[in-house]
Design a protein around this motif. Sequence first.
Motif, PDB file in Angstrom:
ATOM      1  N   GLY A 312       0.829  -1.194   0.000  1.00 45.74           N
ATOM      2  CA  GLY A 312       0.000   0.000   0.000  1.00 45.74           C
ATOM      3  C   GLY A 312       0.867   1.249   0.000  1.00 45.74           C
ATOM      4  N   TYR A 313       0.354   2.341   0.569  1.00 45.34           N
ATOM      5  CA  TYR A 313       1.122   3.585   0.650  1.00 45.34           C
ATOM      6  C   TYR A 313       2.070   3.526   1.837  1.00 45.34           C
ATOM      7  CZ  TYR A 313      -1.693   5.868  -2.909  1.00 45.34           C
ATOM      8  OH  TYR A 313      -2.294   6.214  -4.102  1.00 45.34           O
ATOM      9  N   THR A 314       3.291   3.997   1.618  1.00 45.01           N
ATOM     10  CA  THR A 314       4.293   4.050   2.676  1.00 45.01           C
ATOM     11  C   THR A 314       4.910   5.438   2.710  1.00 45.01           C
ATOM     12  OG1 THR A 314       6.099   3.285   1.244  1.00 45.01           O
ATOM     13  CG2 THR A 314       4.815   1.593   2.381  1.00 45.01           C
ATOM     14  N   ALA A 315       5.469   5.788   3.852  1.00 41.79           N
ATOM     15  CA  ALA A 315       5.981   7.145   4.046  1.00 41.79           C
ATOM     16  C   ALA A 315       7.336   7.358   3.395  1.00 41.79           C
ATOM     17  CB  ALA A 315       6.065   7.456   5.541  1.00 41.79           C
ATOM     18  N   SER A 316       7.992   6.303   2.968  1.00 40.96           N
ATOM     19  CA  SER A 316       9.290   6.456   2.297  1.00 40.96           C
ATOM     20  C   SER A 316       9.496   5.278   1.358  1.00 40.96           C
ATOM     21  CB  SER A 316      10.426   6.523   3.317  1.00 40.96           C
ATOM     22  OG  SER A 316      10.466   5.334   4.099  1.00 40.96           O
ATOM     23  N   LYS A 317      10.404   5.454   0.402  1.00 42.38           N
ATOM     24  CA  LYS A 317      10.656   4.418  -0.606  1.00 42.38           C
ATOM     25  C   LYS A 317      11.774   3.492  -0.153  1.00 42.38           C
ATOM     26  CE  LYS A 317      12.903   3.955  -5.103  1.00 42.38           C
ATOM     27  NZ  LYS A 317      14.215   3.603  -4.531  1.00 42.38           N
ATOM     28  N   THR A 318      11.554   2.207  -0.383  1.00 42.97           N
ATOM     29  CA  THR A 318      12.641   1.243  -0.326  1.00 42.97           C
ATOM     30  C   THR A 318      12.631   0.478  -1.640  1.00 42.97           C
ATOM     31  OG1 THR A 318      11.173  -0.310   0.818  1.00 42.97           O
ATOM     32  CG2 THR A 318      12.705   0.952   2.176  1.00 42.97           C
ATOM     33  N   GLN A 319      13.812   0.204  -2.143  1.00 43.24           N
ATOM     34  CA  GLN A 319      13.943  -0.412  -3.461  1.00 43.24           C
ATOM     35  C   GLN A 319      13.634  -1.901  -3.426  1.00 43.24           C
ATOM     36  OE1 GLN A 319      17.076   1.156  -5.993  1.00 43.24           O
ATOM     37  NE2 GLN A 319      17.873  -0.914  -6.270  1.00 43.24           N
ATOM     38  N   LEU A 320      14.006  -2.559  -2.340  1.00 40.62           N
ATOM     39  CA  LEU A 320      13.895  -4.013  -2.249  1.00 40.62           C
ATOM     40  C   LEU A 320      12.862  -4.402  -1.200  1.00 40.62           C
ATOM     41  CD1 LEU A 320      14.854  -6.888  -2.886  1.00 40.62           C
ATOM     42  CD2 LEU A 320      16.742  -6.534  -1.268  1.00 40.62           C
ATOM     43  N   THR A 321      11.893  -5.220  -1.610  1.00 38.97           N
ATOM     44  CA  THR A 321      10.843  -5.685  -0.703  1.00 38.97           C
ATOM     45  C   THR A 321      10.610  -7.179  -0.889  1.00 38.97           C
ATOM     46  OG1 THR A 321       9.722  -3.532  -0.891  1.00 38.97           O
ATOM     47  CG2 THR A 321       8.474  -5.341   0.087  1.00 38.97           C
ATOM     48  N   PRO A 322      11.340  -8.030  -0.172  1.00 44.34           N
ATOM     49  CA  PRO A 322      11.000  -9.452  -0.211  1.00 44.34           C
ATOM     50  C   PRO A 322       9.654  -9.701   0.484  1.00 44.34           C
ATOM     51  CG  PRO A 322      13.234  -9.090   0.621  1.00 44.34           C
ATOM     52  CD  PRO A 322      12.546  -7.777   0.620  1.00 44.34           C
ATOM     53  N   GLY A 323       8.891 -10.624  -0.058  1.00 49.29           N
ATOM     54  CA  GLY A 323       7.645 -11.053   0.560  1.00 49.29           C
ATOM     55  C   GLY A 323       7.773 -12.490   1.017  1.00 49.29           C
ATOM     56  N   LEU A 324       7.448 -12.753   2.277  1.00 48.11           N
ATOM     57  CA  LEU A 324       7.571 -14.094   2.845  1.00 48.11           C
ATOM     58  C   LEU A 324       6.198 -14.680   3.098  1.00 48.11           C
ATOM     59  CD1 LEU A 324      10.312 -13.380   5.570  1.00 48.11           C
ATOM     60  CD2 LEU A 324      10.655 -13.975   3.151  1.00 48.11           C
ATOM     61  N   GLY A 325       6.087 -16.005   2.967  1.00 47.75           N
ATOM     62  CA  GLY A 325       4.828 -16.691   3.235  1.00 47.75           C
ATOM     63  C   GLY A 325       4.051 -16.990   1.964  1.00 47.75           C
ATOM     64  N   VAL A 326       3.034 -17.835   2.102  1.00 48.19           N
ATOM     65  CA  VAL A 326       2.240 -18.236   0.934  1.00 48.19           C
ATOM     66  C   VAL A 326       1.631 -17.014   0.262  1.00 48.19           C
ATOM     67  CG1 VAL A 326       1.703 -20.578   1.701  1.00 48.19           C
ATOM     68  CG2 VAL A 326       0.257 -18.698   2.442  1.00 48.19           C
ATOM     69  N   SER A 327       1.668 -17.012  -1.057  1.00 48.85           N
ATOM     70  CA  SER A 327       1.042 -16.019  -1.943  1.00 48.85           C
ATOM     71  C   SER A 327       1.698 -14.649  -1.908  1.00 48.85           C
ATOM     72  CB  SER A 327      -0.456 -15.874  -1.647  1.00 48.85           C
ATOM     73  OG  SER A 327      -0.706 -15.039  -0.521  1.00 48.85           O
ATOM     74  N   SER A 328       2.712 -14.429  -1.065  1.00 45.75           N
ATOM     75  CA  SER A 328       3.350 -13.121  -0.978  1.00 45.75           C
ATOM     76  C   SER A 328       3.967 -12.717  -2.313  1.00 45.75           C
ATOM     77  CB  SER A 328       4.460 -13.126   0.077  1.00 45.75           C
ATOM     78  OG  SER A 328       3.934 -13.117   1.367  1.00 45.75           O
ATOM     79  N   ILE A 329       3.941 -11.419  -2.587  1.00 44.52           N
ATOM     80  CA  ILE A 329       4.588 -10.878  -3.774  1.00 44.52           C
ATOM     81  C   ILE A 329       5.818 -10.083  -3.340  1.00 44.52           C
ATOM     82  CG2 ILE A 329       4.338  -9.328  -5.750  1.00 44.52           C
ATOM     83  CD1 ILE A 329       1.440 -10.091  -5.926  1.00 44.52           C
ATOM     84  N   SER A 330       6.921 -10.314  -4.034  1.00 47.11           N
ATOM     85  CA  SER A 330       8.181  -9.630  -3.744  1.00 47.11           C
ATOM     86  C   SER A 330       8.518  -8.678  -4.886  1.00 47.11           C
ATOM     87  CB  SER A 330       9.318 -10.640  -3.580  1.00 47.11           C
ATOM     88  OG  SER A 330       9.060 -11.552  -2.539  1.00 47.11           O
ATOM     89  N   ASP A 331       9.237  -7.609  -4.537  1.00 42.41           N
ATOM     90  CA  ASP A 331       9.643  -6.595  -5.504  1.00 42.41           C
ATOM     91  C   ASP A 331      11.117  -6.290  -5.290  1.00 42.41           C
ATOM     92  OD1 ASP A 331      10.041  -4.358  -7.081  1.00 42.41           O
ATOM     93  OD2 ASP A 331       8.493  -3.132  -6.143  1.00 42.41           O
ATOM     94  N   SER A 332      11.926  -6.554  -6.307  1.00 40.65           N
ATOM     95  CA  SER A 332      13.349  -6.226  -6.216  1.00 40.65           C
ATOM     96  C   SER A 332      13.658  -4.911  -6.920  1.00 40.65           C
ATOM     97  CB  SER A 332      14.203  -7.340  -6.831  1.00 40.65           C
ATOM     98  OG  SER A 332      14.035  -7.357  -8.242  1.00 40.65           O
TER      99      SER A 332
END
Length: 453
Positions: A312-332
Motif C-alpha cells: 500500500g502507501y508508505t511514508a518512504s521508498k525502499t527499493q527491495l521488498t522481499p515477501g515471505l509466506g504463501v502467496s506473498s509478492i516480492s519486488d526487487s
Amino acid sequence: MSTLVQKYNIAGPRYTSYPTVPYWDLESFSGKAWRQTIIQSFKESNTTEGISLYIHLPFCEQMCTFCGCHKRITKCHDKEGPYINAVLKEWRLYCDLFSYRPRIKELHLGGGTPTFFSPENLRMLIDGIFNSAEKAEGSEFSFEGHPKNTTKDHLKTLFDLGFRRVSFGVQDYNEMVQKAINRIQPFENVKRVTEYARDIGYTSVGHDIIFGLPFQTLTHVEQTILKTKELMPDRLAFYSYAHVPWLKDNGQRGYLDADLPSGDEKRDQYEMGKRTLAKVGYKEIGMDHFALPSDNLFNSMESSTLHRNFMGYTASKTQLTPGLGVSSISDSWYAFVQNVKGLEEYYHLIENNIIPIYRGHILTEADQIIRQHILNLMCRFETTWYTQEEYFPELMDVLERLGEMESDRLVEISNNVLKVTAKGRPFIRNICMAFDVLLHKKAPDTRLFSLTI
C-alpha cells in the motif's frame, strides 16, 4: 458526475504494480534472473534506504465474504508454529543471497489475520527475523489487527518488538451489512483495541472502511464515518469494494450482484464520505487513503516522499521488498515474483531449500519508466516527461488516450506535465490505465479486474 461514472466505470487494475500480475512475462522469467536482481538491488540500496519486508500470515477463523485476499480458514491454532518455522527458513534463504546483514526499514504483517497467531508466536517470528537483520534508522513496523481477536497482549508484545503502527479492519458498522459480509464488528470492539493501542504508545492507528458493500446505503457509510469520528484514527483507508467472485477460492458468493450498490450509488458514497472526512479533519493521500495532518503519511505526501508498493502507501521508498509466506509478492525493483499459494506446496519447497516462487516478471527498461509514471500519478497526482529517462515510445499514444479525459477536465496537460484535477482524483485508476501499454496491446479475454468505480 453521474454521466462520468457511467462513462468510466470499467474493469481496471488497482496498480499496486506495473506491469500488473496478469501481464507478467512468465516465459522469459527465471528463478536465476530473479536472484540476480535481488543481489543487485540489495547492493544498491541496503546501506542507503534499507529494505522492506512483507510477511503474509494467511490463517483466519472464519470467511469474510467481502475479502479477496489469499487465506486459509481454520480454528486449529497448532498450525502457527510450523508456519512460522517455514517463514523463518524462507527468510534465511533470502539472507543467503545478501553479502551482509540486511537493514530493515519497513516491516508489515498482513493476512489473513496476523492476530490469529498468539503473541508468543509473533514474538518468535519477529525475533527470528532479527536474528539475521538489523533495524534501519527511522524504521516503521506495522500490522493488521482484527478487532475481534486483537488483545492487549498482542499490542504490547508487538510494541515491545518495535511496532508503532496498527490498522484495524472496520468495513461498516451497520448490522445488516456486517451479516452479509460475515463480519460482525461491534463498535465497542474497535473502540477497545483503538484505545488499547493508544494507551500502549502506538503513534499511528488506522481504520479500514469499505464502500460499495452488499446492502450498503449512503446513510450506512455516513454513520460509519461519524462513528469513526468518535475515535479519530490517525489514518483511514476508504476503499471501494472490489467485487471479483470469479476468482478461484474467493468467498464473494454470499450475495447477488443485485445486492450491491450501483456505480452511481458507489460514487455518491465515495463523494459523501470524502466530504465528511474533510470536515472531520482528514486529508486525502493518494488513492483511497486519508490521514490527519499530524500523521507521517500526510507529511510524506507534502514532502513528495510518498511511495506505493504491494503493502500500500508508505511514508518512504525502499527499493527491495522481499515477501515471505504463501502467496506473498516480492519486488526487487527490477523484478516481481509471487510465492506459491498452496500451503502444502509452500512447505515442500521450503523443506527442500527452494525459495517458493511460482511466477514472476523481469522488468524491461520501458516497464520501469511506465511504472514510475504510474507511481507519480498514484502518489502525487501528477507526472512529467522532461527528460529522455521519462520518455517511452508509446507516450504519444498515451496522450491521445488521455484526450477525452482532458476534455472532461479530469486531467490538465501542458508543457510536458500531466496533473490530475480534483474532479479527476476519483478516476485515478482510469488515468493510470491510459499509461498501461501492455493492457492496450492485449485486452484481457476474461474478467480479471474489479470495476474502477
